[in-house]
Design an enzyme around this catalytic site. Structure first.
Site: not given
Length: 323
Positions: A259, A289, A159
């Site tokens: 996601d 995610h 991320s």
């Protein structure tokens, strides 16, 4: 974990359950300190893992904590340098200790997790500079953390950590000198606009509400990390704005099907490939995610570790020192 053009709609029952874990209830601009405390509590005690705590001094004198995760059985001398996720605002080496320990055991490699400084107390470029500093020290000084072979270094981040790894590699290529041999980018943030009304990516509109990560949350993170909207159009914030990302490490990009960051992560993989870099792109089917942080025996995590091991087993196309 093969990329597909579009994913199926989320099952309504699953969507309702996942909505319990989404964050519209939170105002991340006000509640980030509470979330940090909750993450540390959920990670549990870290003393049960085989770790060593070290630090590297930043150019401003700040000591950057680095935690080394030693695998149960070390089968490789090269190391993984890990930048955690959390929107540049939450997450730390404690909350990511279970995931990093699992990664070390699965790969047979030492994992070095960087506790870079977080926004909003330390907005861009502070966290990025901490990550860059640790990377350069490990590439330049073989004895900095007593690693066996720091020249064969793989950057890995999830991320916001994938964003930081991408930014570090871009900056290193600009500076010249040693480069990591590889980078692993897990559902990375690579664009600056996550407003469903203006984003160029369909996944923001398809999966930006009601799931694990919401578009509103990402916009809050970005506002805390880079308060000036104009400053977000910097390739070190939004790597997709890099004009010609050449001479990058061999790259594995793993996206999650469900996601909102999926499309921008895959767009970054394609842009790296178009610039002549070696890139492998994988999409985790049915994954949300943040799936790296699931328990180590969860099927998505086991599949992820298998893909990472396969990528690491392939010889890098170009030696890091000659890039």
């Amino acid at each position: 974990m093969e990329p597909e053009q579009s994913g199926p709609p989320v099952n309504p029952v699953l969507s309702a359950v996942l909505g319990l874990f989404a964050s519209p209830r939170l105002n991340m601009r006000e509640d980030y300190t509470r979330v940090r405390r909750l993450q540390r509590w959920m990670a549990g005690p870290t003393g049960r893992f085989h770790t060593l705590d070290r630090s590297i001094v930043a150019e401003d004198g700040h000591e950057i904590p680095v935690r080394l995760f030693l695998p149960k059985q070390q089968t490789h001398d090269d190391a993984l340098l890990f930048f955690h996720g959390g929107g540049w605002v939450i997450g730390d080496i404690d909350s990511y200790t279970p995931s990093c320990s699992a990664l070390a055991d699965a790969t047979g490699r030492v994992v070095c997790s960087v506790d870079y400084r977080l926004a909003p107390e330390h907005p861009f470029p502070v966290g990025f500079e901490d990550c860059l500093r640790v990377t350069r020290v490990l590439l330049d000084d073989p004895d900095a953390l007593d690693l066996d072979d720091p020249s064969a270094l793989t950057l890995i981040g999830d991320s916001a950590g994938g964003n930081l790894a991408s930014a570090v590699s871009l900056r290193l290529a600009e500076l010249g000198g040693p480069m990591p041999s590889r980078q692993v980018l897990l559902y990375p943030a690579t664009w600056y606009d996550h407003d469903p009304e203006t984003s160029p990516y369909d996944s923001v509109r398809e999966y930006g509400t009601g799931l694990r990560l919401t578009a509103a949350e990402v916009m809050d993170y970005m506002a805390l990390y880079v308060p000036d909207p104009d400053a977000r159009r910097n390739p070190l914030v939004a790597p997709l704005l890099a004009e010609n990302p050449v001479n990058q490490p061999d790259t594995l990009v793993v996206t999650a099907e469900l996601d909102l960051l999926r499309d921008e992560g895959e767009a970054w993989a394609e842009k790296l490939r178009a610039a002549g870099n070696v890139v492998r792109l994988e999409r985790a089917p049915g994954a949300l995610h943040g799936f790296m942080t699931l328990p180590r025996f969860a099927k998505p995590v086991l599949r992820l570790h298998a893909v990472i091991n396969e990528f690491l087993a392939t010889p890098a196309k170009t030696a890091a020192a000659t890039r």
